[in-house]
Design an enzyme around this catalytic site. Sequence first.
Site, PDB file in Angstrom:
ATOM      1  N   ASP A  11      -3.902  -3.762  -6.412  1.00  0.00           N
ATOM      2  CA  ASP A  11      -4.464  -2.451  -6.089  1.00  0.00           C
ATOM      3  C   ASP A  11      -3.358  -1.546  -5.540  1.00  0.00           C
ATOM      4  OD1 ASP A  11      -6.951  -0.807  -5.634  1.00  0.00           O
ATOM      5  OD2 ASP A  11      -6.209  -0.892  -3.567  1.00  0.00           O
ATOM      6  N   GLU A  29      -1.817  -1.415 -10.485  1.00  0.00           N
ATOM      7  CA  GLU A  29      -2.440  -0.092 -10.628  1.00  0.00           C
ATOM      8  C   GLU A  29      -1.466   0.948 -10.074  1.00  0.00           C
ATOM      9  OE1 GLU A  29      -6.409   2.257  -8.977  1.00  0.00           O
ATOM     10  OE2 GLU A  29      -5.265   0.940  -7.651  1.00  0.00           O
TER      11      GLU A  29
END
Length: 556
Positions: A218, A286
Amino acid sequence: MFEEAETGQEADMPANIIKDPDWWRGAVIYQIYPRSFNDTNGDGIGDLNGVTERMDYIASLGVDAIWLSPFFTSPMDDFGYDVSDYEDVDPMFGTLADFDRMTSAAHARGLKVMIDLVISHTSDQHPWFKESRSSKGNAKADWYVWADAKPDGTPPTNWLSIFGGPAWEWDSRRCQYYMHNFLTSQPDLNFHNAEVQSAVLSAARFWLDRGVDGFRLDTVNFYFHDAELRDNPPLSADEMPSTVDPTNPYGFQDHIYDKTRPENLEFLEKFRALLDKYPGATSVGEIGADGQAVELTASYTEENKRIHMAYSFDLLTPQHSAPYIRRIVEEMNEGIGSGWASWALSNHDVNRVGSRWGDGLDLQKFAPLETALCASLRGTPCLYQGEELGLTQAEVPFEKLQDPYGIRFWPEYKGRDGCRTPMPWVKDNAHAGFSEADPWLPVAPEHREQAAFEQDKNPNSILNRNRAFYAWRQDHTPMKKGDMTFLESPGETLVFTRSHKGETVLCAFNLANNEETITLSGLQLENLHAPGFAGSVDGSTITLGGLDAVFARVVS
């Protein structure tokens, strides 16, 4: 076409054998948002046993791996992206034993298991933060980003939170500000501290030892901040990023000091060194950095040096013309060097592509077309739960919103709940087979007709067309690992080749409703008859109906 797995799957099933350490190149990753996938304990929230129960369904899709959004212990201010214990399962999702059973069930079906690793920040309920905020002299005092106020009491910098307002929160215990890129309850870890790096690597090692096959990282470019605490410069109106909603002041700044710092590269090398100790373990990052997607993907995924692959938000925006898609993909292909991209058209943070790109189009044609397009690009495609069914964005009334991002910016921005509503499994059930209780978000009424078990009965459904295409793709290695070259084509068409070890497959897509004829001089084509698509080839001429595609072998 599939049978349900038993929730109590034995945990001693065969381990996942790594035959190809590069299995991740071109693999199809199926993203599961556990809260909304399948509820087995009747509390209205999906759980790990729910994933296990649907493992045969997942395997029937023809995907290679699953990626689970966070299920760690958390106060759930941001629905698991605020972690309070990296090495345990939140009780609402089950137990570590449930996770082990789920992993074994996946491995028994040849599926890899990837999990979300959220290490740029923690919850303010994490023991690390509780200790850090207790004083300026404790052992973890420097584990988070703390800074004194300016002489007038204002925050140390002009940095902004993605969720609105300053990226600094005053703490009365230390009489200092702490940094948070997201909610105030999500303080940022200080990656300039070597102990922090060791701690998060230890958390990754815990799950690798437990049998996971990799991580989705993330906000992978948010780990480091500028140690000198310099202000971000402003952006002009025409420079504001398309990936930030125009209602959000976060888009007013060029975020060169609060993220995407050069020190991140060294940490990612440490992370890769850990992964390399586990054969076949992989990682996908990401990247949230408008205008830098190519540069960062190239550096972050440099072959055998840092993470394996990364995705940006460039195909998760409203823009979707054929020239736009070609530009984004071509720039990535030309600039990525030895790295590897991942592509997604939907996920848990953006409006579903069925509405974002497919509004006004025939969904029965558009949905299989967009999943095939994503799976045909050079890179690794991610398929978000429900995308295989052609689900559209749900409308969630304000009184039922859960997403703090949406609540903050309502009504101009409605948040992320519309793409997180429960998976519809059956048509005739109070909650579409997701749960026996009222779900945490309402089931979209229009999703009932698209329920998985309903579509399973229809060989021509969106679901079965996607299954058939993924199965066909598995037999054509250029579609997974080949180089990619765009060819000139008219209107809203995309034509490109994928080439690998002397074999070339041509892929042609028509994103518009009108028929198109394309002549590619000098090429002789042989139709590969990819299931679900009716485009035709005659020598070097391609004919595509509206929202259709064709795949052909280049024979000369």
